[in-house]
Design a protein around this motif. Sequence first.
Motif, PDB file in Angstrom:
ATOM      1  N   LEU A  91       4.350 -17.020   8.206  1.00 44.93           N
ATOM      2  CA  LEU A  91       6.375 -16.384   8.342  1.00 44.93           C
ATOM      3  C   LEU A  91       6.916 -17.648   7.976  1.00 44.93           C
ATOM      4  CD1 LEU A  91       8.634 -14.558   8.842  1.00 44.93           C
ATOM      5  CD2 LEU A  91       8.673 -16.015  11.452  1.00 44.93           C
ATOM      6  N   ASP A  92       6.485 -19.033   7.698  1.00 39.46           N
ATOM      7  CA  ASP A  92       7.418 -20.161   7.712  1.00 39.46           C
ATOM      8  C   ASP A  92       6.825 -20.572   6.035  1.00 39.46           C
ATOM      9  OD1 ASP A  92       8.527 -22.708   8.434  1.00 39.46           O
ATOM     10  OD2 ASP A  92       6.785 -23.414   7.526  1.00 39.46           O
ATOM     11  N   PHE A  93       5.394 -19.677   5.661  1.00 38.63           N
ATOM     12  CA  PHE A  93       5.122 -19.776   4.609  1.00 38.63           C
ATOM     13  C   PHE A  93       6.959 -18.538   3.232  1.00 38.63           C
ATOM     14  CE2 PHE A  93       3.274 -18.722   0.331  1.00 38.63           C
ATOM     15  CZ  PHE A  93       3.263 -19.365  -0.387  1.00 38.63           C
ATOM     16  N   GLY A  94       6.702 -17.349   4.181  1.00 36.26           N
ATOM     17  CA  GLY A  94       7.933 -16.890   3.861  1.00 36.26           C
ATOM     18  C   GLY A  94       6.827 -15.045   3.547  1.00 36.26           C
ATOM     19  N   ILE A  95       5.834 -14.674   4.307  1.00 39.42           N
ATOM     20  CA  ILE A  95       5.429 -13.657   4.365  1.00 39.42           C
ATOM     21  C   ILE A  95       6.022 -13.252   5.285  1.00 39.42           C
ATOM     22  CG2 ILE A  95       3.317 -12.336   4.235  1.00 39.42           C
ATOM     23  CD1 ILE A  95       3.005 -14.199   1.940  1.00 39.42           C
ATOM     24  N   ARG A  96       6.146 -11.815   4.955  1.00 46.42           N
ATOM     25  CA  ARG A  96       6.762 -10.698   5.940  1.00 46.42           C
ATOM     26  C   ARG A  96       5.807  -9.849   5.850  1.00 46.42           C
ATOM     27  NH1 ARG A  96      12.383 -10.551   7.339  1.00 46.42           N
ATOM     28  NH2 ARG A  96      11.544  -9.673   9.028  1.00 46.42           N
ATOM     29  N   CYS A  97       4.894  -9.436   5.014  1.00 44.70           N
ATOM     30  CA  CYS A  97       4.667  -8.185   4.985  1.00 44.70           C
ATOM     31  C   CYS A  97       2.971  -8.332   4.437  1.00 44.70           C
ATOM     32  CB  CYS A  97       4.996  -7.471   4.721  1.00 44.70           C
ATOM     33  SG  CYS A  97       4.107  -5.743   3.958  1.00 44.70           S
ATOM     34  N   VAL A  98       1.583  -7.937   5.422  1.00 49.79           N
ATOM     35  CA  VAL A  98       0.426  -7.648   4.967  1.00 49.79           C
ATOM     36  C   VAL A  98      -0.153  -6.397   5.123  1.00 49.79           C
ATOM     37  CG1 VAL A  98      -1.891  -8.957   5.672  1.00 49.79           C
ATOM     38  CG2 VAL A  98       0.164 -10.163   6.247  1.00 49.79           C
ATOM     39  N   ILE A  99      -0.458  -6.100   4.352  1.00 54.89           N
ATOM     40  CA  ILE A  99      -1.033  -4.655   3.874  1.00 54.89           C
ATOM     41  C   ILE A  99      -2.160  -4.500   4.125  1.00 54.89           C
ATOM     42  CG2 ILE A  99      -1.129  -2.621   2.290  1.00 54.89           C
ATOM     43  CD1 ILE A  99       1.424  -3.989   0.882  1.00 54.89           C
ATOM     44  N   SER A 100      -3.959  -3.953   4.872  1.00 51.98           N
ATOM     45  CA  SER A 100      -4.551  -3.987   4.575  1.00 51.98           C
ATOM     46  C   SER A 100      -5.238  -2.599   5.286  1.00 51.98           C
ATOM     47  CB  SER A 100      -5.394  -5.237   5.698  1.00 51.98           C
ATOM     48  OG  SER A 100      -6.374  -5.366   5.973  1.00 51.98           O
ATOM     49  N   THR A 101      -6.514  -2.727   4.869  1.00 47.10           N
ATOM     50  CA  THR A 101      -6.956  -1.599   5.819  1.00 47.10           C
ATOM     51  C   THR A 101      -7.555  -1.572   7.132  1.00 47.10           C
ATOM     52  OG1 THR A 101      -9.386  -2.342   4.992  1.00 47.10           O
ATOM     53  CG2 THR A 101      -8.826  -0.515   3.983  1.00 47.10           C
ATOM     54  N   SER A 102      -7.165  -2.793   8.012  1.00 42.84           N
ATOM     55  CA  SER A 102      -7.078  -2.637   9.799  1.00 42.84           C
ATOM     56  C   SER A 102      -6.855  -4.447   9.741  1.00 42.84           C
ATOM     57  CB  SER A 102      -8.757  -1.909  10.122  1.00 42.84           C
ATOM     58  OG  SER A 102      -9.807  -3.254   9.476  1.00 42.84           O
ATOM     59  N   PHE A 103      -6.749  -4.875  10.782  1.00 44.44           N
ATOM     60  CA  PHE A 103      -6.596  -5.473  11.241  1.00 44.44           C
ATOM     61  C   PHE A 103      -7.115  -6.045  12.782  1.00 44.44           C
ATOM     62  CE2 PHE A 103      -3.167  -4.117   8.880  1.00 44.44           C
ATOM     63  CZ  PHE A 103      -2.757  -5.259   7.823  1.00 44.44           C
ATOM     64  N   ALA A 104      -7.087  -6.820  13.373  1.00 40.10           N
ATOM     65  CA  ALA A 104      -7.513  -6.893  14.456  1.00 40.10           C
ATOM     66  C   ALA A 104      -6.437  -7.087  15.128  1.00 40.10           C
ATOM     67  CB  ALA A 104      -8.253  -8.853  14.656  1.00 40.10           C
ATOM     68  N   GLU A 123      -8.530   3.073   2.368  1.00 36.68           N
ATOM     69  CA  GLU A 123      -9.224   2.496   1.037  1.00 36.68           C
ATOM     70  C   GLU A 123      -8.968   2.449   0.087  1.00 36.68           C
ATOM     71  OE1 GLU A 123     -13.602   2.104   1.573  1.00 36.68           O
ATOM     72  OE2 GLU A 123     -14.118   2.217   3.690  1.00 36.68           O
ATOM     73  N   ALA A 124      -8.685   4.558  -0.215  1.00 35.14           N
ATOM     74  CA  ALA A 124      -8.295   3.953  -1.789  1.00 35.14           C
ATOM     75  C   ALA A 124      -6.655   3.531  -1.784  1.00 35.14           C
ATOM     76  CB  ALA A 124      -8.631   6.025  -1.541  1.00 35.14           C
ATOM     77  N   GLU A 125      -5.993   3.361  -1.348  1.00 38.96           N
ATOM     78  CA  GLU A 125      -4.245   3.557  -0.993  1.00 38.96           C
ATOM     79  C   GLU A 125      -4.946   1.781  -1.449  1.00 38.96           C
ATOM     80  OE1 GLU A 125      -2.066   6.679   1.428  1.00 38.96           O
ATOM     81  OE2 GLU A 125      -3.206   5.036   2.486  1.00 38.96           O
ATOM     82  N   MET A 130      -3.812  -2.820  -4.224  1.00 45.50           N
ATOM     83  CA  MET A 130      -4.853  -4.571  -5.024  1.00 45.50           C
ATOM     84  C   MET A 130      -4.265  -4.846  -6.077  1.00 45.50           C
ATOM     85  SD  MET A 130      -5.924  -6.710  -3.324  1.00 45.50           S
ATOM     86  CE  MET A 130      -6.765  -5.614  -2.309  1.00 45.50           C
ATOM     87  N   ASP A 131      -4.510  -3.641  -7.169  1.00 43.41           N
ATOM     88  CA  ASP A 131      -4.792  -3.021  -8.487  1.00 43.41           C
ATOM     89  C   ASP A 131      -2.878  -3.637  -9.083  1.00 43.41           C
ATOM     90  OD1 ASP A 131      -6.806  -2.624  -8.998  1.00 43.41           O
ATOM     91  OD2 ASP A 131      -5.972  -0.544  -9.472  1.00 43.41           O
ATOM     92  N   THR A 157       4.107   5.948  -4.703  1.00 40.35           N
ATOM     93  CA  THR A 157       4.714   5.821  -2.907  1.00 40.35           C
ATOM     94  C   THR A 157       3.661   6.544  -2.757  1.00 40.35           C
ATOM     95  OG1 THR A 157       7.386   6.272  -3.664  1.00 40.35           O
ATOM     96  CG2 THR A 157       6.374   6.706  -1.498  1.00 40.35           C
ATOM     97  N   ILE A 158       3.487   5.214  -1.401  1.00 41.42           N
ATOM     98  CA  ILE A 158       2.749   4.928  -0.395  1.00 41.42           C
ATOM     99  C   ILE A 158       3.518   5.347   1.075  1.00 41.42           C
ATOM    100  CG2 ILE A 158       0.738   4.548   1.333  1.00 41.42           C
ATOM    101  CD1 ILE A 158      -0.189   2.963  -2.064  1.00 41.42           C
ATOM    102  N   HIS A 159       2.684   6.508   1.982  1.00 43.50           N
ATOM    103  CA  HIS A 159       3.554   6.782   3.081  1.00 43.50           C
ATOM    104  C   HIS A 159       2.752   5.644   4.073  1.00 43.50           C
ATOM    105  CE1 HIS A 159       5.882   8.125   6.723  1.00 43.50           C
ATOM    106  NE2 HIS A 159       4.467   8.382   7.330  1.00 43.50           N
TER     107      HIS A 159
END
Length: 201
Positions: A91-104, A123-125, A130-131, A157-159
Motif C-alpha cells: 500500500l505504501d508503494f501504491g499497490i491497491r490491487c493484487v491479482i493471482s490464482t490463489s493467495f495465502a 489460470e486461463a484468466e 499477464m499478457d 472483461t473478466i468477472h
Amino acid sequence: MQPFTTLTGVAAPLPIVNIDTDMIIPKDYLKTIERTGLGTGLFAEKRYREDGSENPDFVLNKPAYRKAEIIVAGDNFGCGSSREHAPWALLDFGIRCVISTSFADIFYNNCFKNGILPIRVSEAELELLMDDAERGSNARLTIDLEAQEIRGPDGGTIHFEIDPFRKHCLLNGLDDIGLTMERGEVISAFENKLVESRPWA
C-alpha cells in the motif's frame, strides 16, 4: 481506510509462483510498527543490488512500472509468515490491487483490512491478464469493484467473485475500527444502560 471503488492503473507482471511475505518485505524492515515508509522495502531483495543500487531488471524499477497500482502475480501469493507489514509495504508503494490464482489465507485477510483488493482468477484468466500486464506503459487495467469486473486495455472483461461483506467494507473504506464506529450509537446505548443498572461499578 481509503475506499476502493474503481481503479484504473498500470499493472506490473510478476510471473513468480509462491511469492512469500519475506520476498514482499524482508525481515530487516520489520522493526517498525508504522504503516508508512515501508514502500522503499517492497521486494527489496529483488529491487536492489548488494551495493544498494537499483536492479534495472526488476519490473518495478522499469520506467513503465514505477507507478504501478496493480500486480498480476503467480499462484500462492503472500505465503510464508503472517506479517502484516506485507500489505503495508504494498500500500505504501501504491499497490491497491493484487491479482493471482490463489493467495495465502492470512495475507488475503490482511489485504482487506488495509484497503487492498486481492482478486482470485482462473489460470486461463491470469494468462490473459499477464499478457496485458507485459505491455509496459500500455499495461493499464480497470478494476471495478461495484461491478466486480476487470477490464483490459483491449476492452475484454473478466468477472471476479468477492465476499459481499468484504466488498461492502472496501467500497466504504471500513477497517475493523471503522466497522466498530458504525455501531457507535448502539455501543453508547449499551454502556449507558450498563451504568444505570450497575451504579456501584
